[in-house]
Design a protein around this motif. Structure first.
Motif, mmCIF file in Angstrom:
data_model
loop_
_atom_site.group_PDB
_atom_site.id
_atom_site.type_symbol
_atom_site.label_atom_id
_atom_site.label_comp_id
_atom_site.label_asym_id
_atom_site.label_seq_id
_atom_site.Cartn_x
_atom_site.Cartn_y
_atom_site.Cartn_z
ATOM 1 N N ASP A 295 30.408 104.706 -19.842
ATOM 2 C CA ASP A 295 31.538 104.236 -19.036
ATOM 3 C C ASP A 295 31.961 102.814 -19.390
ATOM 4 O O ASP A 295 33.133 102.459 -19.262
ATOM 5 N N HIS A 296 31.027 101.985 -19.830
ATOM 6 C CA HIS A 296 31.376 100.619 -20.220
ATOM 7 C C HIS A 296 32.230 100.621 -21.491
ATOM 8 O O HIS A 296 33.178 99.834 -21.617
ATOM 9 N N ILE A 297 31.907 101.514 -22.412
ATOM 10 C CA ILE A 297 32.706 101.634 -23.637
ATOM 11 C C ILE A 297 34.087 102.203 -23.306
ATOM 12 O O ILE A 297 35.097 101.797 -23.892
ATOM 13 N N LEU A 298 34.137 103.123 -22.355
ATOM 14 C CA LEU A 298 35.422 103.667 -21.918
ATOM 15 C C LEU A 298 36.310 102.551 -21.370
ATOM 16 O O LEU A 298 37.504 102.475 -21.687
ATOM 17 N N LEU A 299 35.738 101.674 -20.571
ATOM 18 C CA LEU A 299 36.490 100.535 -20.040
ATOM 19 C C LEU A 299 36.974 99.631 -21.166
ATOM 20 O O LEU A 299 38.147 99.227 -21.203
ATOM 21 N N GLN A 300 36.093 99.322 -22.110
ATOM 22 C CA GLN A 300 36.448 98.426 -23.206
ATOM 23 C C GLN A 300 37.522 99.040 -24.099
ATOM 24 O O GLN A 300 38.375 98.322 -24.644
ATOM 25 N N LEU B 63 33.958 102.092 -9.501
ATOM 26 C CA LEU B 63 34.259 100.761 -8.975
ATOM 27 C C LEU B 63 33.320 99.694 -9.526
ATOM 28 O O LEU B 63 33.741 98.583 -9.840
ATOM 29 N N GLY B 64 32.036 100.019 -9.646
ATOM 30 C CA GLY B 64 31.063 99.041 -10.110
ATOM 31 C C GLY B 64 31.233 98.651 -11.559
ATOM 32 O O GLY B 64 30.654 97.658 -12.013
ATOM 33 N N ILE B 65 32.032 99.403 -12.307
ATOM 34 C CA ILE B 65 32.313 99.078 -13.707
ATOM 35 C C ILE B 65 33.686 98.431 -13.841
ATOM 36 O O ILE B 65 33.875 97.507 -14.629
ATOM 37 N N VAL B 66 34.649 98.871 -13.053
ATOM 38 C CA VAL B 66 36.004 98.313 -13.106
ATOM 39 C C VAL B 66 36.040 96.895 -12.546
ATOM 40 O O VAL B 66 36.729 96.019 -13.076
ATOM 41 N N TYR B 67 35.267 96.653 -11.483
ATOM 42 C CA TYR B 67 35.310 95.360 -10.797
ATOM 43 C C TYR B 67 34.122 94.487 -11.185
ATOM 44 O O TYR B 67 33.010 94.987 -11.413
ATOM 45 N N ASP B 68 34.373 93.191 -11.245
ATOM 46 C CA ASP B 68 33.309 92.209 -11.432
ATOM 47 C C ASP B 68 32.577 92.088 -10.096
ATOM 48 O O ASP B 68 33.180 91.718 -9.082
#
Length: 300
Positions: free
Chosen positions: A188-193, A207-212
């Motif tokens: 999921d972190h790579i998806l965000l990047q 939410l825990g990955i999209v938001y700081d």
């Protein structure tokens, strides 16, 4: 001789009171109090759940310092399997299925998308989730109409628990998710990047990955697309709660609609080890205070 008058009623009352005076340590203690829990609890499952699980393990270990937690994918013979997948059927052979929290999945776009201003004002309706994310068109940009404006997207997705829940809530199949990358996205972190790196990028994430988790704001390069809950084509004040993570969590816990998509955080375990059962019971009580901190929702 001095006459002594006895008050028999007072004596009787005092005798009865003494009968009920018992040492405080004879009362039953809580299920974990006084028990010495030791050993290692091995936990595996969906990776985006791990930060909260690790927090729970660290706090529970303060009460029971003899316990050690191993939280990682691929751990052999796990005591607990943490799942974010939609569980339609339960396998009794795997043990107990206990929902300990919920999670939400929000649509995200690159902040440089030329249609961002329009998206922030109109949001995604239910049909927009379907037209944007589910299509056989994986080789070029996708376009969706918002009012009189066409917005261009390059949609990215991955095959994992979050995607399975996202698809299930929308009544779609996981296999039909669009993925413009043409290759497997590892986590999921790579998806965000991937979205951060592509001005036309659009995806979805937890939410825990999209938001700081410190600033409680969306991470740099990412904008959250609000959901048009009443379907009128305009994001009103009551629907505009995505700028701050805590406000978003409070709002999602207060509304009954299933959009943006939400899923259950489930622990699957057996009652064969008392320390495992005690840990899960602690999560359901004292452990709930850490849920919002990590971007999760309270269990129903």
């Amino acid at each position: 001789m001095k006459t002594i008058t006895l008050n028999l009623r007072k004596i009787a009352f005092a005798t009865m009171a003494m009968t009920f005076i018992v040492p405080s340590n004879t009362f039953a203690k809580g299920p974990d109090e006084g028990k010495k829990l030791e050993g290692t609890i091995n936990i595996t499952g969906t990776r985006f759940l791990f930060p909260l699980i690790e927090k729970w393990g660290a706090e529970f270990s303060k009460v029971h310092p003899g316990l050690k937690f191993v939280v990682k994918q691929g751990v052999a013979n796990p005591d607990i399997n943490a799942s974010a997948a939609p569980l339609k059927e339960k396998d009794p052979a795997k043990g107990n299925y206990t929902i300990v929290s919920r999670f939400a999945i929000v649509p995200i776009v690159n902040v440089k998308n030329p249609g961002l201003d329009k998206l922030q004002k109109s949001g995604f309706k239910a049909k927009d989730f379907e037209s944007v994310y589910f299509s056989n068109n994986t080789s070029k940009d996708k376009f969706a109409a918002f009012g009189d404006q066409l917005v261009s997207f390059k949609v990215y997705s991955r095959s994992a628990c979050t995607s399975a829940t996202f698809s299930s809530v929308l009544g779609e199949e996981l296999k039909d998710l669009t993925n413009a990358s043409g290759k497997k996205i590892a986590d999921d972190h790579i998806l965000l990047q991937t979205v951060v790196d592509d001005p036309l990028g659009v995806a979805y994430n937890d939410l825990g990955i999209v938001y700081d988790l410190k600033t409680r704001k969306p991470k740099p390069g990412i904008a959250v697309v609000p959901t048009d809950l009443d379907g009128d084509g305009v994001i009103n004040k009551e629907e505009n709660f995505y700028a701050d993570l805590d406000q978003l969590i409070h709002s999602l816990e207060s509304i009954s609609t299933n959009l943006p998509p939400k899923g259950d955080f489930t622990l699957i375990y057996k009652d064969t080890r008392p320390e495992v059962t005690a840990f899960v019971n602690w999560i359901l009580t004292d452990g709930q205070q850490y849920v919002h901190e990590y971007g999760f929702l309270n269990k129903k």
